[in-house]
Design a protein around this motif. Structure first.
Motif, PDB file in Angstrom:
ATOM      1  N   GLY A  85       0.817  -1.210   0.000  1.00 44.04           N
ATOM      2  CA  GLY A  85       0.000   0.000   0.000  1.00 44.04           C
ATOM      3  C   GLY A  85       0.843   1.248   0.000  1.00 44.04           C
ATOM      4  O   GLY A  85       2.073   1.201   0.025  1.00 44.04           O
ATOM      5  N   ASP A  86       0.142   2.390  -0.037  1.00 46.88           N
ATOM      6  CA  ASP A  86       0.837   3.670  -0.045  1.00 46.88           C
ATOM      7  C   ASP A  86       0.378   4.588   1.087  1.00 46.88           C
ATOM      8  O   ASP A  86       0.734   5.751   1.113  1.00 46.88           O
ATOM      9  N   ASP A  87      -0.402   4.060   2.005  1.00 41.23           N
ATOM     10  CA  ASP A  87      -0.889   4.844   3.133  1.00 41.23           C
ATOM     11  C   ASP A  87      -0.755   4.010   4.413  1.00 41.23           C
ATOM     12  O   ASP A  87      -1.751   3.503   4.936  1.00 41.23           O
ATOM     13  N   PRO A  88       0.488   3.852   4.905  1.00 39.88           N
ATOM     14  CA  PRO A  88       0.692   2.955   6.047  1.00 39.88           C
ATOM     15  C   PRO A  88       0.049   3.468   7.327  1.00 39.88           C
ATOM     16  O   PRO A  88      -0.131   4.668   7.510  1.00 39.88           O
ATOM     17  N   GLU A  89      -0.302   2.534   8.176  1.00 40.18           N
ATOM     18  CA  GLU A  89      -0.833   2.845   9.501  1.00 40.18           C
ATOM     19  C   GLU A  89      -0.030   2.081  10.534  1.00 40.18           C
ATOM     20  O   GLU A  89       0.545   1.029  10.235  1.00 40.18           O
ATOM     21  N   ILE A  90      -0.006   2.584  11.745  1.00 38.94           N
ATOM     22  CA  ILE A  90       0.674   1.892  12.831  1.00 38.94           C
ATOM     23  C   ILE A  90      -0.040   0.579  13.084  1.00 38.94           C
ATOM     24  O   ILE A  90      -1.265   0.527  13.160  1.00 38.94           O
ATOM     25  N   GLY A  91       0.720  -0.519  13.178  1.00 46.02           N
ATOM     26  CA  GLY A  91       0.140  -1.830  13.443  1.00 46.02           C
ATOM     27  C   GLY A  91       0.790  -2.913  12.614  1.00 46.02           C
ATOM     28  O   GLY A  91       1.794  -2.704  11.931  1.00 46.02           O
ATOM     29  N   VAL A  92       0.194  -4.096  12.675  1.00 47.36           N
ATOM     30  CA  VAL A  92       0.720  -5.285  12.010  1.00 47.36           C
ATOM     31  C   VAL A  92       0.227  -5.336  10.565  1.00 47.36           C
ATOM     32  O   VAL A  92      -0.913  -4.990  10.278  1.00 47.36           O
ATOM     33  N   PHE A  93       1.108  -5.773   9.666  1.00 46.43           N
ATOM     34  CA  PHE A  93       0.715  -6.031   8.283  1.00 46.43           C
ATOM     35  C   PHE A  93       1.324  -7.369   7.866  1.00 46.43           C
ATOM     36  O   PHE A  93       2.338  -7.801   8.414  1.00 46.43           O
ATOM     37  N   SER A  94       0.683  -8.052   6.929  1.00 50.59           N
ATOM     38  CA  SER A  94       1.159  -9.375   6.530  1.00 50.59           C
ATOM     39  C   SER A  94       0.779  -9.656   5.087  1.00 50.59           C
ATOM     40  O   SER A  94      -0.065  -8.972   4.505  1.00 50.59           O
ATOM     41  N   ASP A  95       1.411 -10.685   4.545  1.00 47.39           N
ATOM     42  CA  ASP A  95       1.088 -11.118   3.196  1.00 47.39           C
ATOM     43  C   ASP A  95       1.615 -12.539   3.015  1.00 47.39           C
ATOM     44  O   ASP A  95       2.421 -13.023   3.815  1.00 47.39           O
ATOM     45  N   THR A  96       1.156 -13.194   1.973  1.00 45.80           N
ATOM     46  CA  THR A  96       1.625 -14.535   1.629  1.00 45.80           C
ATOM     47  C   THR A  96       2.364 -14.466   0.304  1.00 45.80           C
ATOM     48  O   THR A  96       1.831 -13.965  -0.683  1.00 45.80           O
ATOM     49  N   LEU A  97       3.596 -14.943   0.300  1.00 49.09           N
ATOM     50  CA  LEU A  97       4.373 -15.056  -0.934  1.00 49.09           C
ATOM     51  C   LEU A  97       3.958 -16.331  -1.645  1.00 49.09           C
ATOM     52  O   LEU A  97       3.788 -17.377  -1.009  1.00 49.09           O
ATOM     53  N   THR A  98       3.808 -16.276  -2.938  1.00 46.69           N
ATOM     54  CA  THR A  98       3.480 -17.458  -3.734  1.00 46.69           C
ATOM     55  C   THR A  98       4.452 -17.543  -4.906  1.00 46.69           C
ATOM     56  O   THR A  98       5.162 -16.586  -5.207  1.00 46.69           O
ATOM     57  N   GLY A  99       4.481 -18.682  -5.564  1.00 51.53           N
ATOM     58  CA  GLY A  99       5.333 -18.850  -6.743  1.00 51.53           C
ATOM     59  C   GLY A  99       6.802 -19.047  -6.407  1.00 51.53           C
ATOM     60  O   GLY A  99       7.664 -18.815  -7.254  1.00 51.53           O
ATOM     61  N   LEU A 100       7.109 -19.480  -5.181  1.00 54.98           N
ATOM     62  CA  LEU A 100       8.494 -19.706  -4.783  1.00 54.98           C
ATOM     63  C   LEU A 100       8.976 -21.069  -5.264  1.00 54.98           C
ATOM     64  O   LEU A 100       8.187 -21.898  -5.703  1.00 54.98           O
TER      65      LEU A 100
END
Length: 161
Positions: A85-100
């Protein structure tokens, strides 16, 4: 030039006073955003779960945040990256990598863009699990002629490919 007398009877010149004033007045302006890389865990032969935290946002402009990763030990913004994203907020963020790739070690860290510079979290690593053989079931041939036959099958697991 004028002089200022400190409470301990030390004399400060005007230039020393100005330096102290500038340091105190600009103290908050150059604070760096706090970002950490919390987790990087392989969840299969081709996937991994990533987690980071933005603990503090400075007064700077923040244009993007996410994760950068590579096969080399020092991933940077020129490595592969996931922009969350381009509008970060204080807190936790996560994602899943695929295609490894299976059985491969990757290095990852969270990042945030702050006033055209990048601030990084610590580097974490993970190794994807080995790929497994796919499970394929075939049916016997039907409609057999001298030049052709019909058959079919079912793929119940692709081996993580």
């Amino acid at each position: 030039m004028f002089q200022i007398t400190h409470k301990n009877n030390r004399v400060l010149s005007a230039s020393a006073f100005m330096v102290i004033f500038l340091i105190l007045s600009c103290e908050d302006q150059y604070r760096i955003t706090g970002i950490t890389t919390d987790e990087a865990v392989a969840t299969g032969p081709t996937t991994a779960r990533l987690k980071g935290t933005i603990g503090d946002l400075s007064n700077a402009d923040h244009d993007e945040y996410g994760f950068c990763y590579s096969l080399g030990e020092s991933p940077g913004i020129d490595s592969m990256k996931i922009i969350l994203g381009d509008d970060p907020e204080i807190g936790v963020f996560s994602d899943t990598l695929t295609g490894l790739r299976g059985s491969t070690t990757y290095f990852v860290r969270a990042y945030i863009m702050e006033d055209d510079d990048y601030v990084y979290g610590d580097i974490k690593s993970f190794t994807t699990t080995p790929p497994q053989s796919p499970l394929v079931y075939t049916t016997g041939p039907t409609n057999v002629t001298a030049n052709s036959a019909m058959s079919g099958g079912l793929i119940t697991y692709d081996g993580g490919a």
